[in-house]
Write an enzyme that holds these catalytic residues in place. Structure first.
Site, PDB file in Angstrom:
ATOM      1  N   ARG A 182       0.832  -1.208   0.000  1.00 40.69           N
ATOM      2  CA  ARG A 182       0.000   0.000   0.000  1.00 40.69           C
ATOM      3  C   ARG A 182       0.865   1.256   0.000  1.00 40.69           C
ATOM      4  O   ARG A 182       0.524   2.266  -0.625  1.00 40.69           O
ATOM      5  CB  ARG A 182      -0.956  -0.029   1.192  1.00 40.69           C
ATOM      6  N   LYS A 229      -2.611   6.532   1.526  1.00 39.82           N
ATOM      7  CA  LYS A 229      -2.398   7.014   2.893  1.00 39.82           C
ATOM      8  C   LYS A 229      -1.453   8.211   2.843  1.00 39.82           C
ATOM      9  O   LYS A 229      -0.255   8.109   3.102  1.00 39.82           O
ATOM     10  CB  LYS A 229      -1.827   5.869   3.741  1.00 39.82           C
ATOM     11  N   GLU A 259     -16.115   6.162   4.920  1.00 43.59           N
ATOM     12  CA  GLU A 259     -15.366   5.654   6.075  1.00 43.59           C
ATOM     13  C   GLU A 259     -15.288   6.760   7.117  1.00 43.59           C
ATOM     14  O   GLU A 259     -15.937   7.791   6.996  1.00 43.59           O
ATOM     15  CB  GLU A 259     -13.990   5.160   5.644  1.00 43.59           C
TER      16      GLU A 259
HETATM   17  N1  PLP Z   1      -9.120   4.239   6.764  1.00 45.57           N
HETATM   18  C1  PLP Z   1      -8.285   5.216   7.094  1.00 45.57           C
HETATM   19  C2  PLP Z   1      -8.594   6.592   6.625  1.00 45.57           C
HETATM   20  C3  PLP Z   1      -7.142   4.948   7.859  1.00 45.57           C
HETATM   21  O1  PLP Z   1      -6.307   5.929   8.206  1.00 45.57           O
HETATM   22  C4  PLP Z   1      -6.900   3.631   8.280  1.00 45.57           C
HETATM   23  C5  PLP Z   1      -5.703   3.312   9.057  1.00 45.57           C
HETATM   24  O2  PLP Z   1      -4.737   2.841   8.556  1.00 45.57           O
HETATM   25  C6  PLP Z   1      -7.796   2.633   7.915  1.00 45.57           C
HETATM   26  C7  PLP Z   1      -8.896   2.976   7.151  1.00 45.57           C
HETATM   27  C8  PLP Z   1      -7.586   1.229   8.333  1.00 45.57           C
HETATM   28  O3  PLP Z   1      -6.601   0.600   7.554  1.00 45.57           O
HETATM   29  P1  PLP Z   1      -5.749  -0.587   8.134  1.00 45.57           P
HETATM   30  O4  PLP Z   1      -6.707  -1.636   8.534  1.00 45.57           O
HETATM   31  O5  PLP Z   1      -4.918  -1.022   6.978  1.00 45.57           O
HETATM   32  O6  PLP Z   1      -4.970  -0.069   9.262  1.00 45.57           O
HETATM   33  C1  COI Z   2      -3.921   3.242  11.576  1.00 49.42           C
HETATM   34  O1  COI Z   2      -4.901   2.601  11.943  1.00 49.42           O
HETATM   35  O2  COI Z   2      -2.796   2.734  11.479  1.00 49.42           O
HETATM   36  C2  COI Z   2      -4.019   4.630  11.189  1.00 49.42           C
HETATM   37  O3  COI Z   2      -3.148   5.083  10.531  1.00 49.42           O
HETATM   38  C3  COI Z   2      -5.130   5.442  11.630  1.00 49.42           C
HETATM   39  C4  COI Z   2      -4.642   6.737  12.176  1.00 49.42           C
HETATM   40  C5  COI Z   2      -5.732   7.701  12.081  1.00 49.42           C
HETATM   41  C6  COI Z   2      -4.115   6.582  13.571  1.00 49.42           C
END
Ligand code: PLP
Ligand code: COI
Length: 341
Positions: free
Chosen positions: A82, A184, A220
């Site tokens: 990612r 991200k 989200e």
């Molecule tokens: N959506 C957003 C905007 C995020 O910042 C995060 C955190 O990483 C997620 C979703 C969840 O992603 P992940 O499960 O890969 O941590």
């Molecule tokens: C994560 O879950 O790793 C994120 O980056 C979310 C962040 C808003 C703390």
């Protein structure tokens, strides 16, 4: 190895400085060999690309102590992949996947004393990030970059841990169609700050963002994907090109199908149908699965049957299975758990 003297059970989701961080510099068209450093500070030129035009991306994963005392990380290959997509979208040079995985190994191993013990409820949050660091004044990508990984022990993202939270439908948008919502990038979070501070001031824990084009579909929150459970126990999650493809959400869909024998589907979800769901949760690395008890849409309340005291039953099963896999008490699918050697 002796653990640090930290009150693991009582830390929140904040920054606690650890002993080592990883850094690699990109200059003259290539990344250097990279190294660990004890210096937590970064000195930048006043005109650095990251400061002027927000050319910065990041990732988030966690290191866990398993029930048998090993230190592991969860699906770091997906974070590496990612981050490559984020880098390509912001014209940041790609830090190769194998190097990303090696850097995670190095930095977690060096900070092993900060990986919270099994059963403490805390974990070591691992934050890779990359940004443009040479002077840029015309709008263009930088020529020089840093790739870094910092680590910090963390507790629950939402105060109260597994207690259901209350969110509101936001009047602000998070991501445009064909924009950067699926990567991200720091800029996605900068533009959510006004909305999150406003939500907190109004007594809400988070914002539910809708699709910017029609404002009818669930996207989200600022830092996690949604997961819903229907009244007949089907797991459904929103599908959209402008949300972050959460690794936790993708894992939970597989857990629902393969461990719990539930149907799971990724599809467009309208705000209108949210009132018909039996359970709602936020899923992400930081959030794990945080149950949502109530959603407020401009004064209209949507209350989920499990109430404000505990998680719904399916959410609880998903939570227990995922955290069991991460902590080594439940057998993981091939490749999900990577031991820190
Ligand atoms: N959506 C957003 C905007 C995020 O910042 C995060 C955190 O990483 C997620 C979703 C969840 O992603 P992940 O499960 O890969 O941590
Ligand atoms: C994560 O879950 O790793 C994120 O980056 C979310 C962040 C808003 C703390």
């Amino acid at each position: 190895m002796e653990k640090k003297n930290i009150d693991w059970g009582n830390i929140g989701f904040g920054y606690i400085q650890t002993d080592y961080r990883y850094v690699s510099y990109f200059k003259d068209g290539k990344w250097d060999d990279g190294q660990l450093t004890e210096d937590p500070n970064i000195v930048l030129n006043e005109c650095a690309g990251v400061l002027q035009y927000a050319q910065t991306i990041f990732e988030g994963l966690k290191a866990y102590t398993t029930s048998d005392g090993r230190i592991v990380v969860f699906r770091p290959d997906l974070n590496a992949e990612r981050m490559i997509q984020s880098a390509e979208r912001l014209k940041i040079p790609v830090f190769p996947k194998e190097r990303f995985l090696d850097a995670v190994q190095k930095v977690v191993r060096a900070n092993a004393a900060y990986v919270p013990p099994y059963g403490s409820g805390a974990t070591l949050y691992v934050r890779p990030y990359s940004f443009g660091c040479n002077p840029v004044i015309g709008v263009k990508p930088a020529d020089e970059y840093q790739f870094r990984i910092l680590t910090t022990p963390v507790g629950p993202y939402f105060k109260g841990g597994a207690k259901p939270i209350t969110i509101r439908v936001s009047d602000f948008d998070r991501a445009a169609p064909h924009g950067t919502g699926h990567i991200k990038a720091g800029l996605n979070y900068a533009m959510s700050l006004f909305a999150i501070v406003d939500a907190h001031e109004q007594g809400y824990d988070e914002n539910m963002y809708l699709d910017a084009a029609t404002r009818t579909k669930v996207e989200e929150t600022g830092g996690a994907n949604f997961l819903f459970v229907t009244k007949d126990n089907k797991v459904v999650t929103p599908k959209s090109n402008s949300i972050l493809p959460s690794i936790t959400r993708r894992s939970l869909i597989q857990v629902a199908r393969e461990y719990l024998g539930l149907e799971a589907e990724e599809r467009e979800i309208t705000l209108e149908e949210v009132k018909d769901f039996a359970e709602c949760g936020l899923c992400g690395t930081a959030a794990v699965i945080s149950p949502v008890g109530k959603i407020v849409d401009h004064g209209k309340e949507i209350c989920f049957p499990a109430g404000m005291e505990k998680m719904g039953p399916v959410t609880q099963k998903l939570y227990d299975t995922l955290t069991g896999i991460q902590m080594g008490t439940i057998k993981a699918p091939e490749g999900w758990i990577v031991e820190i050697a």
